[in-house]
Each structure stands twice: as C-alpha cells, then as structure tokens.
Scaffold this active site. Structure first.
Site, PDB file in Angstrom:
ATOM      1  N   ASP A  46     105.157 -20.514 143.406  1.00 35.60           N
ATOM      2  CA  ASP A  46     106.166 -19.619 142.866  1.00 35.60           C
ATOM      3  C   ASP A  46     105.538 -18.941 141.645  1.00 35.60           C
ATOM      4  O   ASP A  46     104.514 -19.408 141.129  1.00 35.60           O
ATOM      5  CB  ASP A  46     107.399 -20.438 142.469  1.00 35.60           C
ATOM      6  CG  ASP A  46     108.357 -19.675 141.602  1.00 35.60           C
ATOM      7  OD1 ASP A  46     108.812 -18.593 142.021  1.00 35.60           O
ATOM      8  OD2 ASP A  46     108.635 -20.142 140.478  1.00 35.60           O
ATOM      9  N   ASP A  48     107.564 -16.928 138.598  1.00 35.04           N
ATOM     10  CA  ASP A  48     108.337 -17.068 137.361  1.00 35.04           C
ATOM     11  C   ASP A  48     108.715 -18.521 137.102  1.00 35.04           C
ATOM     12  O   ASP A  48     109.380 -19.164 137.914  1.00 35.04           O
ATOM     13  CB  ASP A  48     109.612 -16.219 137.441  1.00 35.04           C
ATOM     14  CG  ASP A  48     109.298 -14.743 137.575  1.00 35.04           C
ATOM     15  OD1 ASP A  48     108.640 -14.196 136.679  1.00 35.04           O
ATOM     16  OD2 ASP A  48     109.694 -14.138 138.593  1.00 35.04           O
ATOM     17  N   ASP A 193     109.380 -24.235 140.481  1.00 35.97           N
ATOM     18  CA  ASP A 193     110.279 -24.876 139.509  1.00 35.97           C
ATOM     19  C   ASP A 193     111.735 -24.844 139.944  1.00 35.97           C
ATOM     20  O   ASP A 193     112.623 -25.150 139.149  1.00 35.97           O
ATOM     21  CB  ASP A 193     110.132 -24.199 138.144  1.00 35.97           C
ATOM     22  CG  ASP A 193     110.648 -22.764 138.146  1.00 35.97           C
ATOM     23  OD1 ASP A 193     110.457 -22.056 139.159  1.00 35.97           O
ATOM     24  OD2 ASP A 193     111.251 -22.344 137.137  1.00 35.97           O
TER      25      ASP A 193
END
Length: 252
Positions: A46, A48, A193
């Site tokens: 991922d 961001d 996250d």
C-alpha cells in the site's frame, strides 16, 4: 544348527536396524517438510500510511464528505473502517462530484506534505538484493504515485492507483499484479496499514498479508472479530524485513 541360529540372529538384527533407520529417515523427512518455509517471490505495498508517513486526516475527510451525523452512523456499522469510495458510488452525480472534490482537496494537501516512511528505502534495497519483485496498490490517484516515484527515486511495478478498477479491497488489482509477474498469489505478500483495504484485498486474493500497525490501534477490541485478519503484524517497515527473513524462503 549353531550356524542356522547365527544366520537367523543376523537377519533379524539387520532387519530391525534397517527398520529403525527407515523410521528415523521418515521422521527426519517429515520434520524437514513441516519446517519448510513458503517461497516468497513478490511483495505488494500500500502507499499512504505504509510507504509514506500518514499525513491525510481521514477522519476529518470522512466527516467533510458525509457530514457529522452520517459519519457516526456509517462508522458504527463498519468496525474495520469506512470505505468512502464505495460509499459514495451510488450518490447522485452532483453530490458525488462534490464528494470527490473534497477527497481530492485532502489528497492534494497530503501530496504537499509527502514523506517516505522510515525504513521504506532500506526494505526496498533488501528486496532488490534478493531479487524479490515489488508492486504497489493504492486508492490514491496516479499523480500521487508518480510524485512518490519522482521525489524518492524508489519505483514499483506494477503500480496501480485509483484509476485501476475495481480498487481495493477487491482482489482484482493484486491478482492483476500476480498475473503480470507470472506468479501464484500464495507466493506474494500484501503489506499495508488498513484491515478493510489492504488485508482484505490480500486475503481475498489468496496472498499472505502483513498489517503495518505503528501505534497498536488495531489491538483495540472492536477489531478482534473483523472478517479478515492478517497473517502477520509489524510496527515498522524495519520489522517487516526481519519478519520476511524469518518466515519465508526468499526467491526470485
């Protein structure tokens, strides 16, 4: 008679020794099989909050898009987090356009403050040294991905942004990367996250998953019974490198 007894004893002794050796060999083989590590051929990140330091205030963005009361109502029904892009898909064109404008404004502010996550460059160098492929899937726009590549000089291929449909948590982008690489999904790990986006995408695709949880927020009780749980958890990208070395056979 004595000679016959001696031969019989030798035969029985040899048979037992061979039997014992065979049992030991089977046991050793089983042990080796059980302790073997899965092969890892690719890592998909991922962006961001994973490759970059979290700078977007998603809670403020969701409130700006939904309004305070609707935000609270939607949040209560989605313990793993709000999927704002899917939530606004069925809105009227005018209302949806305004929502995208708000989201784009928050994302633009994030681009202005873009910072690479500590340990990201080192982890990418380590993967390169092991000939492990690196890919990226984000729900952010392509401009943000291009800026990340240019600003930090670390590139991912394929790098799929929001323009690739369907986006996470649908497994399609991860399966597309596996197909491009020519590998099986169980030879790949998805690192992110977000439980609702990254872990769900990875699990639905049949890949290994690692949840990056710097603050331990996913230890809270409301996340205990969500549908998709990660295979691994890490508090930093530095820890991810150790995790990969410990649990996987790294191979190109």
């Amino acid at each position: 008679m004595q000679l016959l007894l001696s031969k019989a004893f030798l035969f029985l002794h040899t048979t037992r020794t061979f039997s014992s050796f065979s049992t030991m060999a089977i046991s050793t083989s089983t042990s080796i099989s059980l302790s073997s590590k899965p092969h890892l051929k690719g890592v998909v990140f991922d962006m961001d909050g994973t490759l970059t330091v979290p700078v977007i205030d998603f809670q403020a963005m969701y409130k700006a898009v939904l309004g305070h009361d609707e935000y609270l109502a939607v949040k209560s029904k989605n313990p793993s987090g709000i999927d704002i892009l899917h939530h606004i898909e069925n809105w009227s064109p005018d209302k949806q356009r305004r929502a995208y404008e708000i989201i784009a404004d928050f994302e633009k502010q994030g681009q202005d403050r873009l910072q690479i996550m500590p340990g990201a460059a080192e982890l990418c160098s380590f993967l390169d040294s092991q000939n492990i492929r690196r890919g990226l899937i984000t729900r952010n726009v392509k401009d943000a991905v291009d800026l990340f590549h240019i600003r930090f000089g670390v590139k991912f291929s394929p790098a799929l942004s929001r323009e690739f449909r369907p986006y996470k948590p649908d497994p399609a982008p991860l399966l597309h990367i596996c197909s491009t690489w020519g590998v099986q999904s169980n030879e790949v790990i998805m690192i992110g996250d977000s439980l609702k986006d990254d872990v769900a995408c990875g699990k639905r695709a049949g890949a290994f998953t690692c949840l990056l949880d710097e603050t331990g927020r996913y230890d809270a009780p409301e996340y205990a019974n969500v549908e998709h749980q990660p295979d691994y958890k890490a508090s930093s990208l530095v820890e991810v490198q150790s995790l990969l070395e410990r649990h996987f056979e790294l191979t190109s």
